[in-house]
Design an enzyme around this catalytic site. Structure first.
Site, PDB file in Angstrom:
ATOM      1  N   SER A 161      -8.136   0.628  -3.535  1.00 14.24           N
ATOM      2  CA  SER A 161      -8.167   0.805  -2.085  1.00 14.24           C
ATOM      3  C   SER A 161      -6.769   1.119  -1.550  1.00 14.24           C
ATOM      4  O   SER A 161      -5.890   0.260  -1.569  1.00 14.24           O
ATOM      5  CB  SER A 161      -8.713  -0.457  -1.416  1.00 14.24           C
ATOM      6  OG  SER A 161     -10.055  -0.669  -1.761  1.00 14.24           O
ATOM      7  N   ASP A 179     -17.786   0.974  -3.448  1.00 10.34           N
ATOM      8  CA  ASP A 179     -16.584   1.782  -3.630  1.00 10.34           C
ATOM      9  C   ASP A 179     -15.965   1.417  -4.988  1.00 10.34           C
ATOM     10  O   ASP A 179     -16.452   0.520  -5.674  1.00 10.34           O
ATOM     11  CB  ASP A 179     -15.622   1.585  -2.468  1.00 10.34           C
ATOM     12  CG  ASP A 179     -15.037   0.194  -2.406  1.00 10.34           C
ATOM     13  OD1 ASP A 179     -15.669  -0.747  -2.940  1.00 10.34           O
ATOM     14  OD2 ASP A 179     -13.953   0.019  -1.824  1.00 10.34           O
ATOM     15  N   LYS A 222     -13.870  -9.203   1.824  1.00 11.04           N
ATOM     16  CA  LYS A 222     -15.059  -8.356   1.755  1.00 11.04           C
ATOM     17  C   LYS A 222     -15.552  -8.293   0.313  1.00 11.04           C
ATOM     18  O   LYS A 222     -14.765  -8.261  -0.633  1.00 11.04           O
ATOM     19  CB  LYS A 222     -14.786  -6.983   2.341  1.00 11.04           C
ATOM     20  CG  LYS A 222     -13.640  -6.182   1.760  1.00 11.04           C
ATOM     21  CD  LYS A 222     -13.525  -4.874   2.545  1.00 11.04           C
ATOM     22  CE  LYS A 222     -12.381  -4.001   2.051  1.00 11.04           C
ATOM     23  NZ  LYS A 222     -11.066  -4.534   2.443  1.00 11.04           N
ATOM     24  N   ARG A 241       0.853  -1.179   0.000  1.00 14.48           N
ATOM     25  CA  ARG A 241       0.000   0.000   0.000  1.00 14.48           C
ATOM     26  C   ARG A 241       0.888   1.227   0.000  1.00 14.48           C
ATOM     27  O   ARG A 241       1.875   1.277   0.726  1.00 14.48           O
ATOM     28  CB  ARG A 241      -0.909   0.038   1.221  1.00 14.48           C
ATOM     29  CG  ARG A 241      -2.057  -0.955   1.192  1.00 14.48           C
ATOM     30  CD  ARG A 241      -2.972  -0.734   2.372  1.00 14.48           C
ATOM     31  NE  ARG A 241      -4.068  -1.668   2.398  1.00 14.48           N
ATOM     32  CZ  ARG A 241      -5.038  -1.656   3.317  1.00 14.48           C
ATOM     33  NH1 ARG A 241      -5.011  -0.752   4.270  1.00 14.48           N
ATOM     34  NH2 ARG A 241      -6.021  -2.528   3.280  1.00 14.48           N
ATOM     35  N   THR A 294      -8.217  -6.149  13.438  1.00  7.77           N
ATOM     36  CA  THR A 294      -8.810  -5.414  12.325  1.00  7.77           C
ATOM     37  C   THR A 294      -8.307  -5.938  10.990  1.00  7.77           C
ATOM     38  O   THR A 294      -7.151  -6.298  10.845  1.00  7.77           O
ATOM     39  CB  THR A 294      -8.484  -3.912  12.421  1.00  7.77           C
ATOM     40  OG1 THR A 294      -7.066  -3.746  12.484  1.00  7.77           O
ATOM     41  CG2 THR A 294      -9.100  -3.310  13.650  1.00  7.77           C
ATOM     42  N   ASP A 308     -15.452  -3.797  -3.371  1.00 10.28           N
ATOM     43  CA  ASP A 308     -15.392  -4.739  -2.246  1.00 10.28           C
ATOM     44  C   ASP A 308     -16.106  -4.188  -1.013  1.00 10.28           C
ATOM     45  O   ASP A 308     -16.289  -4.907  -0.037  1.00 10.28           O
ATOM     46  CB  ASP A 308     -13.953  -5.145  -1.913  1.00 10.28           C
ATOM     47  CG  ASP A 308     -13.066  -3.994  -1.465  1.00 10.28           C
ATOM     48  OD1 ASP A 308     -13.512  -2.825  -1.550  1.00 10.28           O
ATOM     49  OD2 ASP A 308     -11.926  -4.262  -1.049  1.00 10.28           O
ATOM     50  N   GLU A 346     -16.712  -5.842   9.088  1.00  3.22           N
ATOM     51  CA  GLU A 346     -15.998  -4.824   9.848  1.00  3.22           C
ATOM     52  C   GLU A 346     -16.672  -3.474   9.626  1.00  3.22           C
ATOM     53  O   GLU A 346     -17.372  -3.275   8.624  1.00  3.22           O
ATOM     54  CB  GLU A 346     -14.524  -4.753   9.452  1.00  3.22           C
ATOM     55  CG  GLU A 346     -14.256  -4.220   8.066  1.00  3.22           C
ATOM     56  CD  GLU A 346     -12.772  -4.051   7.773  1.00  3.22           C
ATOM     57  OE1 GLU A 346     -11.959  -4.352   8.656  1.00  3.22           O
ATOM     58  OE2 GLU A 346     -12.442  -3.610   6.662  1.00  3.22           O
ATOM     59  N   ASP A 391     -13.497  -0.318  -6.199  1.00  2.00           N
ATOM     60  CA  ASP A 391     -13.138  -1.687  -6.558  1.00  2.00           C
ATOM     61  C   ASP A 391     -14.195  -2.685  -6.109  1.00  2.00           C
ATOM     62  O   ASP A 391     -13.995  -3.899  -6.195  1.00  2.00           O
ATOM     63  CB  ASP A 391     -11.749  -2.068  -6.033  1.00  2.00           C
ATOM     64  CG  ASP A 391     -11.653  -2.042  -4.519  1.00  2.00           C
ATOM     65  OD1 ASP A 391     -12.233  -1.147  -3.897  1.00  2.00           O
ATOM     66  OD2 ASP A 391     -10.987  -2.924  -3.952  1.00  2.00           O
TER      67      ASP A 391
END
Length: 610
Positions: A150, A300, A430, A54, A392, A304, A416, A302
């Site tokens: 994301s 969103d 997700k 990321r 998380t 997911d 979540e 993408d």
């Protein structure tokens, strides 16, 4: 060992990088003697963790770009070839969404695996993230890669269809460091090959759509379509898939937001294409008002994640507490955007209700994260279903789900608070497409019972207590500032004295240092992680909150939840907890940290600190 000189780092970059755009960036910085910026770009490598890469898209070893994607892909390919040789022939699934450079990054990644004679189930077409983990299981692949909008990322899935986790991520990171120099074919155009399965996306998509349809219809006994609604993919790839899936299921009465229905990596109609962000659904609301629709669903970019807004009416609202600090921004006949916790418990309620309460449900399980609502645990207990809390992120929830399955459990749902919902019957990540169809099926069922989605939520609050949340963050541009804050908290008297502002501390857990005040051995029931900062406190009055440093953004995040007999009681407790965090922790130890002046709670109350 002496640190490598900046000129040497620059030379290495220019030697390896064959992308003209990023080469020009570094050359310009070099020629202008921008040493500080070059240090930021080249000194430290982008970290392989959080289930992949990321970072911001720019030139340099610390950023997302063609070269760092090649390096990550080479490391992963060698890891599979050397450490997972028994499944290497099963291949790797590689997909991408519609953001800038996604298709190019996916093709460069494919080159690395083909160089190692590992087959590639390649998605030529842009598509939603959940198709990659679905594809890993469908093709029984050794791994999966999704190049995604994301957080500008490169997500990696293991052979079980879940995002990679410890210790696999560390082994892959080491393999990347051992394979940094681009291989001879690294920069080549992707060519037809015996190892390239270039039609994989079109072959897979019908199987995914059928699985989503089958699962959705298992959640209802009497299938019927939902009320008419408006859909927006927010310029993302959801619009390429969800409308067709809806039509195949029998959902036809909906309108897409015309200006947002096709993928556009520039996202021209929104400031930030995240349905969690204020204003992201404004165009959908305008469309819905014009079309006289009272329900909005969104993905969103993408696809997911999944969001819901519903037009609801309020009459004779009780004045909120903290009148000097708060206002209520909802009026009669207005749009109510549901939080991730709201949608999560609504979906859970629908799925759990599909199981006959007269039967033994002890083999079933549901999951959520430590920063999500505790309401799911109460709902599961009422049905005799196992509830498990995880750290998380879906890399944790998906792998815990897989572990529970090995024990004979069936994980029926996981979510979540950040608008992510997982349905293991479809895939182990997700999935905003499946979330949409399941929600629409639930909406139709509730409507037949005389309930709106908002009305169903209020009914759940009546049954399990009104759960109010306040999730936001303090800005922390310097990691040392974050460290100073947490050091101050741990060294303060409040934890030792079990006193926090007006609250009594009933329990506290420190996953950074591996401590839990409530267990006999003082060890937490969740894995400790010394590389991150994370504290959770349980307070009297039904309040729980988690305080953690973000691993991907310059933020310290807080997630506050209270449960009260009324909305007003719950809001009061949430606001008290935030003010205690602000006064006793942040202002005391790091007064330079800033925060939003208006903090909306989950029911629409706004804590206005301006």
């Amino acid at each position: 060992m002496m640190a490598e000189s900046l000129s040497s780092l620059t030379q290495t970059w220019l030697q390896w990088d064959q992308d003209p755009t990023t080469r020009a960036e570094i050359e310009k910085l070099r020629d202008s003697n921008a040493t500080e910026e070059l240090e930021k770009r080249l000194r430290n490598r982008i970290e392989f963790g959080t289930a992949g890469l990321r970072g911001r898209m720019a030139a340099g070893f610390s950023c997302m770009n063609s070269l760092t994607v090649i390096q990550a892909s080479q490391g992963l390919a060698k890891f599979i070839r050397d450490k997972r040789s028994e499944i290497a022939a099963s291949g790797v699934v590689i997909g991408h969404d519609a953001r800038h450079n996604s298709a190019r990054f996916a093709a460069l990644a494919a080159n690395a695996f083909i160089a190692q004679r590992i087959p590639v189930w390649f998605f030529k077409e842009e598509g939603p993230t959940p198709l990659v983990p679905f594809g890993v299981n469908h093709f029984r692949a050794a791994a999966g890669i999704m190049v995604t909008a994301s957080h500008v990322g490169y997500k990696v899935y293991s052979s079980n269809g879940a995002q990679i986790n410890r210790p696999e991520d560390g082994e892959i990171a080491q393999s990347i460091l051992e394979n940094l120099e681009p291989w001879p074919t690294a920069w080549a155009e992707l060519q037809p090959s015996e190892y390239l399965r270039a039609d994989s996306y079109q072959n897979l998509l019908p199987h995914y759509g059928k699985r989503v349809e089958e699962f959705t219809k298992t959640t209802v006994t009497d299938w019927q379509p939902p009320r008419p609604f408006v859909y927006t993919p927010l310029h993302g790839v959801g619009g390429l898939v969800l409308p067709n899936v809806c039509n195949s299921i029998g959902i036809h009465d909906f309108v897409s937001v015309t200006a947002q229905e096709k993928p556009d990596p520039d996202f021209p109609t929104v400031k930030f294409p995240n349905p969690e962000e204020s204003g992201a659904l404004n165009l959908a609301i305008q469309t819905a008002d014009q079309e006289e629709k009272t329900l909005i669903i969104a993905n969103d970019p993408d696809a997911d994640r999944f969001a819901v807004a519903e037009k609801v009416g309020y009459v004779n609202l009780t004045s909120p507490p903290y009148s000097s600090l708060m206002c209520f921004h909802l009026d009669s006949e207005t749009w109510y955007t549901m939080s991730g916790n709201h949608v999560g418990v609504l979906l859970a309620s629908h799925i759990l209700d599909s199981y006959d309460s007269g039967n033994d449900c002890s083999n079933l399980a549901v999951l959520t994260t430590t920063v999500s609502s505790s309401m799911l645990a109460k709902m599961a207990a009422a049905k005799g279903i196992q509830f498990t809390e995880t750290l998380t992120g879906f890399k944790w929830m998906a792998n815990v789900a897989r572990d529970l399955e090995k024990e004979g459990k069936t994980v029926v749902f996981s979510y979540e608070e950040a608008l992510g919902y997982m349905f293991p019957s479809v895939c182990y990540d997700k999935d905003g497409i499946t979330a949409a169809t399941v929600f629409l099926a639930a909406e139709a069922k509730w409507r037949a019972q005389g309930l709106t989605a908002y009305g169903k939520l209020q009914k759940l609050f009546t049954e399990f207590g009104h759960h109010e949340t306040l999730n936001n963050y303090f800005r922390s541009p310097d990691p040392q500032l974050t460290s100073t804050l947490f050091q101050g908290i741990r060294g303060s008297s409040c934890l030792a004295e079990m006193k926090f502002g007006p609250f009594k501390i009933l329990r506290w857990r420190d996953l950074t240092e591996g401590y839990d005040s409530s267990t006999p051995d003082k060890k937490p029931d969740l894995p400790e992680d010394p590389s991150s900062q994370m504290l959770t406190l349980w307070l009297d009055g039904g309040v729980r909150f988690t305080f953690r440093g973000s691993g991907t953004e310059p933020k310290v995040k807080f997630y506050i939840e209270s449960c009260g007999e009324s909305r007003e009681d719950a809001v009061t407790a949430v606001c008290d907890a935030f003010l205690a965090i602000q006064e006793h922790w942040v202002q005391r130890f790091t007064p330079s940290m800033t925060y939003s002046k208006q903090l909306p709670t989950s029911s629409g109350h706004v804590l206005d600190l301006g």
